[in-house]
Design a protein around this motif. Structure first.
Motif, short mmCIF file in Angstrom:
data_model
loop_
_atom_site.label_atom_id
_atom_site.label_comp_id
_atom_site.label_asym_id
_atom_site.label_seq_id
_atom_site.Cartn_x
_atom_site.Cartn_y
_atom_site.Cartn_z
N VAL A 298 0.83 -1.21 0.00
CA VAL A 298 0.00 0.00 0.00
C VAL A 298 0.87 1.26 0.00
O VAL A 298 0.59 2.23 -0.72
N LEU A 299 1.94 1.25 0.81
CA LEU A 299 2.84 2.40 0.83
C LEU A 299 3.52 2.59 -0.53
O LEU A 299 3.69 3.72 -0.99
N LEU A 300 3.91 1.48 -1.17
CA LEU A 300 4.51 1.58 -2.49
C LEU A 300 3.55 2.17 -3.50
O LEU A 300 3.94 2.99 -4.35
N ALA A 301 2.28 1.80 -3.41
CA ALA A 301 1.28 2.35 -4.33
C ALA A 301 1.11 3.86 -4.13
O ALA A 301 1.05 4.62 -5.09
N TYR A 302 1.05 4.29 -2.86
CA TYR A 302 0.89 5.72 -2.60
C TYR A 302 2.13 6.51 -3.04
O TYR A 302 2.01 7.62 -3.57
N VAL A 303 3.32 5.95 -2.84
CA VAL A 303 4.54 6.64 -3.25
C VAL A 303 4.58 6.79 -4.77
O VAL A 303 4.91 7.87 -5.29
N GLU A 304 4.27 5.74 -5.50
CA GLU A 304 4.30 5.82 -6.96
C GLU A 304 3.20 6.74 -7.49
O GLU A 304 3.42 7.46 -8.47
N GLU A 305 2.03 6.72 -6.87
CA GLU A 305 0.97 7.63 -7.30
C GLU A 305 1.38 9.08 -7.08
O GLU A 305 1.13 9.95 -7.93
N ALA A 306 1.99 9.37 -5.93
CA ALA A 306 2.45 10.74 -5.67
C ALA A 306 3.55 11.15 -6.64
O ALA A 306 3.60 12.29 -7.11
N TYR A 307 4.43 10.19 -6.97
CA TYR A 307 5.53 10.48 -7.91
C TYR A 307 4.99 10.81 -9.30
O TYR A 307 5.39 11.80 -9.92
N PHE A 308 4.08 9.98 -9.81
CA PHE A 308 3.53 10.22 -11.14
C PHE A 308 2.63 11.45 -11.16
O PHE A 308 2.53 12.13 -12.18
N LYS A 309 1.98 11.74 -10.05
CA LYS A 309 1.17 12.96 -9.98
C LYS A 309 2.06 14.19 -10.08
O LYS A 309 1.72 15.18 -10.76
N ARG A 310 3.21 14.14 -9.42
CA ARG A 310 4.16 15.26 -9.51
C ARG A 310 4.71 15.39 -10.92
O ARG A 310 4.90 16.51 -11.43
N LEU A 311 4.98 14.26 -11.58
CA LEU A 311 5.46 14.31 -12.96
C LEU A 311 4.42 14.91 -13.91
O LEU A 311 4.76 15.68 -14.81
N LYS A 313 2.10 17.07 -13.09
CA LYS A 313 2.05 18.50 -12.83
C LYS A 313 3.21 19.22 -13.50
O LYS A 313 3.04 20.30 -14.08
N GLN A 314 4.40 18.63 -13.43
CA GLN A 314 5.55 19.23 -14.08
C GLN A 314 5.37 19.28 -15.60
O GLN A 314 5.75 20.26 -16.24
N ALA A 315 4.79 18.21 -16.15
CA ALA A 315 4.59 18.19 -17.60
C ALA A 315 3.57 19.25 -18.03
O ALA A 315 3.78 19.95 -19.03
N LYS A 316 2.47 19.40 -17.28
CA LYS A 316 1.49 20.42 -17.61
C LYS A 316 2.08 21.81 -17.46
O LYS A 316 1.84 22.71 -18.28
N HIS A 317 2.87 22.03 -16.44
CA HIS A 317 3.49 23.32 -16.24
C HIS A 317 4.49 23.64 -17.34
O HIS A 317 4.60 24.78 -17.80
N ARG A 320 2.63 24.73 -20.58
CA ARG A 320 2.01 26.04 -20.54
C ARG A 320 3.02 27.19 -20.54
O ARG A 320 2.63 28.34 -20.68
N LEU A 321 4.29 26.92 -20.34
CA LEU A 321 5.28 27.99 -20.33
C LEU A 321 5.48 28.58 -21.72
O LEU A 321 5.38 27.86 -22.72
N PRO A 322 5.78 29.84 -21.81
CA PRO A 322 6.11 30.43 -23.12
C PRO A 322 7.41 29.83 -23.66
O PRO A 322 8.20 29.24 -22.95
N ASP A 323 7.63 30.02 -24.93
CA ASP A 323 8.79 29.44 -25.58
C ASP A 323 10.10 30.01 -25.04
O ASP A 323 11.09 29.29 -24.90
N TYR A 324 10.15 31.32 -24.72
CA TYR A 324 11.39 31.89 -24.25
C TYR A 324 11.75 31.39 -22.84
O TYR A 324 12.90 31.36 -22.46
N PHE A 325 10.72 30.97 -22.04
CA PHE A 325 11.02 30.35 -20.74
C PHE A 325 11.50 28.92 -20.92
O PHE A 325 12.35 28.44 -20.16
N LYS A 326 10.94 28.20 -21.89
CA LYS A 326 11.38 26.82 -22.14
C LYS A 326 12.84 26.78 -22.56
O LYS A 326 13.59 25.89 -22.20
N GLN A 327 13.28 27.77 -23.35
CA GLN A 327 14.66 27.78 -23.80
C GLN A 327 15.61 28.13 -22.64
O GLN A 327 16.73 27.68 -22.61
#
Length: 327
Positions: A298-311, A313-317, A320-327
């Motif tokens: 159960v702990l392993l499931a929660y850790v992996e879910e939190a990890y992929f949820k953070r990934l 969020k990072q992918a969505k963020h 949405r960034l402008p191109d000059y911020f991505k560079q």
């Protein structure tokens, strides 16, 4: 389009309930269940059984659902626990705290009631863990581990573990067919119901024997059990599996050390005595080790879910960034 959306929604619900621990190496899964079920069967301690009952319920709900856990508890586990408690109190008269005395002089003792209650919890916890085992340790995993060492025995054991869910599904199908014909066990007089039930029983016995023969012939045609036979396997011990084995071995080893030195010893007759109280450093760390052991999936499931949820969020963020911020 609506049908496609429903299928995608169901697939998303199913994938969200996938268990990361089930995707581990079969040896990791087997080692976990051997440790957990062994401790619960041979160590009758209220704190350990309480932790195990909570962890087994959580993991069963993780693999199935909470509705399934409650349904199994009230329909099967609770009546079985009451039967175990009743027979232990009825036939076990040891203990010095007498609560009631029958006319023949046989007493009902508090110690027998406490021990019977703990035995009933052992039964419930063991059934829940074996339900999780049947879901995680599939037949291909079991044959992968023991197919070369004990080919015939591993095949028979895997067939036995598969037999119960397959038998229940086949009973449901047969009963649905008999209901359509008006020949179910709920139709007709008492004699007709008995005849209908006996007919369903004969159909299921015939199906079970034919299924066993077909499975044996199929495995024999594939050369199963012959010397020099190679087999394809997708299971490999990864770094994640080694980490899980390390956590399991260390937590189980330390917990067994605390058990051997008498930290979790308990006596029921002639008087209930709990050695774990007052709480010490050894007993506290032993309970923490056992808590980590039984709740690792159960702990392993929660850790992996939190990890992929953070990934995510990072992918969505990042998108949405402008191109000059991505560079």
């Amino acid at each position: 389009m609506s049908t496609l959306w429903i299928m995608m929604n169901e697939q998303q619900k199913t994938s969200s309930k996938q268990d990361p621990f089930s995707k581990s190496h079969p040896f990791v899964n087997l080692f976990y269940f051997v440790c957990v079920i062994g401790v619960n069967m041979f160590l009758v301690h209220p704190i350990i059984l309480g932790f195990s009952l909570i962890a087994a319920s959580l993991y069963t709900a993780r693999l199935h659902s909470w509705q399934s856990v409650f349904r199994q508890f009230f329909k099967f586990l609770l009546p079985s626990m009451m039967i175990v408690l009743f027979f232990n109190v009825l036939f076990n008269h040891n203990g010095e705290t007498v609560l009631y005395r029958f006319s023949n002089g046989k007493p009902i003792t508090l110690e027998a009631m406490v021990y019977g209650g703990l035995l009933s919890v052992v039964l419930a916890v063991t059934i829940l863990w074996f339900r999780c085992y049947n879901q995680v340790m599939t037949s291909d995993k079991f044959i992968y581990l023991f197919g070369r060492i004990l080919p015939a025995s591993s095949l028979v054991i895997s067939m036995v573990f598969r037999f119960v869910p397959k038998f229940s599904r086949q009973v449901t199908l047969v009963r649905q067919g008999q209901q359509a014909l008006g020949r179910d066990v709920t139709d007709g007089t008492l004699k007709e119901r008995l005849n209908h039930g006996f007919s369903i029983f004969l159909v299921m016995i015939t199906w079970a024997l034919e299924n066993a023969i077909d499975t044996a012939d199929s495995m024999k045609a594939r050369g199963y059990g012959l010397s020099g036979r190679s087999s394809f396997s997708v299971y490999r011990l990864t770094r994640r599996d080694w980490w899980l084995l390390t956590i399991l071995t260390s937590s189980f080893g330390y917990f067994m050390y605390t058990v051997v030195i008498g930290t979790f010893s308990m006596t029921y007759y002639p008087k209930v005595q709990l050695s774990v109280w007052p709480l010490t450093w050894t007993s506290a760390t032993g309970m923490i080790a056992f808590f980590l052991l039984i709740n690792l999936p159960v702990l392993l499931a929660y850790v992996e879910e939190a990890y992929f949820k953070r990934l995510r969020k990072q992918a969505k963020h990042h998108v949405r960034l402008p191109d000059y911020f991505k560079q």
